[in-house]
Design a protein around this motif. Structure first.
Motif, PDB file in Angstrom:
ATOM      1  N   LEU A 127       1.018  -0.912   0.086  1.00 25.28           N
ATOM      2  CA  LEU A 127      -0.076   0.026   0.076  1.00 25.28           C
ATOM      3  C   LEU A 127       0.786   1.420  -0.031  1.00 25.28           C
ATOM      4  CD1 LEU A 127      -2.701  -1.193   2.457  1.00 25.28           C
ATOM      5  CD2 LEU A 127      -2.935  -0.882   0.103  1.00 25.28           C
ATOM      6  N   GLU A 128       1.866   1.243   0.844  1.00 28.54           N
ATOM      7  CA  GLU A 128       2.838   2.289   0.742  1.00 28.54           C
ATOM      8  C   GLU A 128       3.400   2.534  -0.738  1.00 28.54           C
ATOM      9  OE1 GLU A 128       5.414   1.833   3.924  1.00 28.54           O
ATOM     10  OE2 GLU A 128       4.253   2.009   5.690  1.00 28.54           O
ATOM     11  N   ALA A 129       4.197   1.477  -1.217  1.00 26.42           N
ATOM     12  CA  ALA A 129       4.611   1.599  -2.762  1.00 26.42           C
ATOM     13  C   ALA A 129       3.582   2.039  -3.595  1.00 26.42           C
ATOM     14  CB  ALA A 129       4.967   0.261  -3.127  1.00 26.42           C
ATOM     15  N   ALA A 130       2.137   1.745  -3.354  1.00 28.38           N
ATOM     16  CA  ALA A 130       1.424   2.208  -4.503  1.00 28.38           C
ATOM     17  C   ALA A 130       0.879   3.611  -4.451  1.00 28.38           C
ATOM     18  CB  ALA A 130      -0.196   1.498  -4.051  1.00 28.38           C
ATOM     19  N   LYS A 131       1.098   4.184  -3.228  1.00 30.15           N
ATOM     20  CA  LYS A 131       1.320   5.491  -2.808  1.00 30.15           C
ATOM     21  C   LYS A 131       2.318   6.362  -3.759  1.00 30.15           C
ATOM     22  CE  LYS A 131      -1.088   5.530   1.511  1.00 30.15           C
ATOM     23  NZ  LYS A 131      -0.869   5.945   3.052  1.00 30.15           N
TER      24      LYS A 131
ATOM     25  N   PHE B 161       4.030   5.299  -6.232  1.00 27.79           N
ATOM     26  CA  PHE B 161       3.830   4.898  -7.872  1.00 27.79           C
ATOM     27  C   PHE B 161       2.852   5.406  -8.359  1.00 27.79           C
ATOM     28  CE2 PHE B 161       5.975   0.633  -6.850  1.00 27.79           C
ATOM     29  CZ  PHE B 161       7.290   1.402  -7.040  1.00 27.79           C
ATOM     30  N   GLY B 162       1.777   5.771  -7.401  1.00 29.85           N
ATOM     31  CA  GLY B 162       0.362   6.650  -7.849  1.00 29.85           C
ATOM     32  C   GLY B 162      -0.919   5.542  -7.982  1.00 29.85           C
ATOM     33  N   SER B 163      -1.787   5.761  -7.429  1.00 32.39           N
ATOM     34  CA  SER B 163      -2.976   5.012  -7.356  1.00 32.39           C
ATOM     35  C   SER B 163      -3.758   5.008  -8.691  1.00 32.39           C
ATOM     36  CB  SER B 163      -3.893   5.287  -6.388  1.00 32.39           C
ATOM     37  OG  SER B 163      -4.421   6.411  -6.362  1.00 32.39           O
ATOM     38  N   GLY B 164      -3.569   5.730  -9.399  1.00 28.54           N
ATOM     39  CA  GLY B 164      -4.128   5.845 -10.713  1.00 28.54           C
ATOM     40  C   GLY B 164      -3.398   4.993 -11.971  1.00 28.54           C
TER      41      GLY B 164
ATOM     42  N   LEU C  53      -1.148  -3.002  -7.075  1.00 25.35           N
ATOM     43  CA  LEU C  53      -0.694  -3.071  -5.494  1.00 25.35           C
ATOM     44  C   LEU C  53      -1.672  -2.891  -4.553  1.00 25.35           C
ATOM     45  CD1 LEU C  53       2.729  -1.279  -6.218  1.00 25.35           C
ATOM     46  CD2 LEU C  53       2.209  -3.575  -5.508  1.00 25.35           C
ATOM     47  N   ILE C  54      -2.491  -1.810  -4.702  1.00 28.71           N
ATOM     48  CA  ILE C  54      -3.698  -1.708  -3.665  1.00 28.71           C
ATOM     49  C   ILE C  54      -4.464  -2.512  -3.273  1.00 28.71           C
ATOM     50  CG2 ILE C  54      -5.421  -0.216  -3.322  1.00 28.71           C
ATOM     51  CD1 ILE C  54      -4.055   2.432  -4.503  1.00 28.71           C
ATOM     52  N   LYS C  55      -4.912  -3.316  -4.544  1.00 28.51           N
ATOM     53  CA  LYS C  55      -5.739  -4.360  -4.418  1.00 28.51           C
ATOM     54  C   LYS C  55      -5.060  -5.730  -3.836  1.00 28.51           C
ATOM     55  CE  LYS C  55      -8.403  -3.237  -8.684  1.00 28.51           C
ATOM     56  NZ  LYS C  55      -9.770  -2.914  -7.966  1.00 28.51           N
ATOM     57  N   VAL C  56      -4.064  -6.100  -4.209  1.00 28.81           N
ATOM     58  CA  VAL C  56      -3.000  -7.152  -3.772  1.00 28.81           C
ATOM     59  C   VAL C  56      -2.590  -6.765  -2.379  1.00 28.81           C
ATOM     60  CG1 VAL C  56      -1.116  -8.627  -3.745  1.00 28.81           C
ATOM     61  CG2 VAL C  56      -2.332  -7.627  -5.980  1.00 28.81           C
ATOM     62  N   GLY C  57      -2.284  -5.551  -2.021  1.00 29.19           N
ATOM     63  CA  GLY C  57      -1.823  -5.091  -0.633  1.00 29.19           C
ATOM     64  C   GLY C  57      -2.958  -5.529   0.301  1.00 29.19           C
TER      65      GLY C  57
END
Length: 397
Positions: free
Chosen positions: A99-103, A105-108, A115-119
């Protein structure tokens, strides 16, 4: 102070007597009171229960907590009678990192949104693991540990006391036997021709002393026998309680299996939901298309669909436009130009009569027709024809 010294001397004498009796038994110089066969079976069953319970308990700890450092920390907290601080599971830590990595890289972006879904799924898996560990500890580990640290210690203490009572009993039997032998020798009729009259008085006095010693030894034997029988009965009752222990452990084992089954069921449910969200099949198709594009050196641009785009995800068994239009494979004719050779990368078994089965490393002719799904091509091998998935092919220039 005198009482303590006297008691200390008495205890030392008893300990020495037991040590002598035990040594003589090991050397075969003294008789040993044997327990009945049923009692020996109870002892053997209890030892077997203790050994296997200890092994199962230790290995279950390893399964639930593979980290030895964490196990030592929990052990120290328990001995200090302090609450173990909450510790996140590995799944929860992994989910937090994603979740931190998704922030960053950008959630869009496609990668960030995935990454958000898998996290989030990993965090739910970690939470399910935490609940499983707590349930297993309460329903399975704690009862096993209570037996090892409670019931078994009581049984061991009573067995040791029984062994001491047995040594005391055998020592008393040896004293009685010795006193009887001495009394018999002292009471024998003297030889008047070879024995002086003065020795008659000594012999009578010795006989009286040995009679008194024999009475004392027999009294101690009766007391020792009573104490041994009482302790044997107490120990027997404790050993027979092992059957109740087995029943209790059986119930705990069933609860452990139920908790484990529920945990794996939850994990399977979460993974299925994640798989549907990510549409793994489309992801593999997109990746394979990019490889084909590279190998064919085509100028066609590979288009990656965003996971947030509803059109990017189709059900795994969704019909292709070719099937929707009810296009008959037999009626399809190759175009005048545009056919290409393709190398088969993997074996593929046709799902129905409209598809063509493939074998790895063979060469086939492929082409497309208007209105056909971009994920499929028409493949020909000799007089055989059918749809083939592009992900199984390497297009040759």
């Amino acid at each position: 102070m005198d009482f303590n010294v006297r008691k200390l001397a008495t205890d030392a004498g008893i300990f020495f007597s037991r040590a002598v009796q035990f040594t003589e038994e090991k050397l075969g110089q003294a008789e040993k009171t044997e327990l009945d066969a049923h009692f020996e079976n109870l002892l053997s069953r209890a030892d077997c229960t203790k050994n296997w319970t200890e092994k199962i308990y230790r290995q279950t700890e390893v399964v639930l907590q593979p980290n030895p450092g964490a196990r030592i920390e929990e052990f120290l907290y328990e001995k200090l009678d302090r609450k173990v601080p909450p510790r996140p599971t590995n799944g929860e830590i992994l989910g937090q990192f994603m979740l931190e990595a998704a922030k960053e890289f950008g959630s869009g972006t496609p990668y960030g949104s995935t990454l958000i879904k898998v996290g989030d799924c990993q965090r739910r898996l970690g939470g399910a693991e935490r609940e499983f560990l707590q349930t297993s500890s309460i329903s399975f580990l704690i009862p096993l540990r209570n037996f090892l640290e409670g019931d078994w210690r009581t049984i061991s203490r009573e067995r040791k006391l029984l062994e001491n009572r047995r040594l005391d009993l055998d020592a008393c039997k040896a004293r009685v036997k010795k006193a009887k032998a001495a009394e018999t020798k002292a009471g024998a009729v003297p030889d008047f021709q070879e024995t002086r009259p003065r020795n008659y008085v000594l012999s009578a006095s010795a006989s009286a002393l040995w009679n008194e010693e024999l009475d004392k030894a027999e009294h101690e034997l009766r007391v020792a026998q009573t104490e041994f029988d009482r302790q044997a009965e107490v120990t027997r009752l404790l050993l027979e309680g092992i059957s109740s222990t087995h029943v209790n452990h059986l119930r705990c084992l069933c609860e452990f299996v139920e908790a484990q089954a529920m945990y794996y069921s939850q994990c399977h449910k979460y993974m299925l939901e994640l798989q549907r969200e990510l549409d793994i099949f489309n992801y593999k198709t997109i990746t394979s298309e990019s490889i084909i594009h590279k190998n064919a050196s085509s100028s066609k641009k590979v288009h990656f669909l965003s996971p947030t785009d509803p059109s990017a995800f189709l059900p795994l068994n969704s019909p292709s436009p070719l099937e929707t239009d009810a296009l008959q494979i037999e009626e399809v004719q190759p175009p005048a130009s545009g056919t290409r050779k393709a190398k088969v990368l993997y074996d593929y078994d046709a799902a129905d009569s409209s598809e063509l089965s493939l074998r790895a490393d063979e060469l086939i002719t492929v082409y497309t027709v208007p209105g056909m799904d971009s994920d499929w091509l028409i493949g020909e091998r000799g007089n055989q024809k059918g749809k083939v998935p592009v992900t199984y092919l390497e297009l040759l220039s």
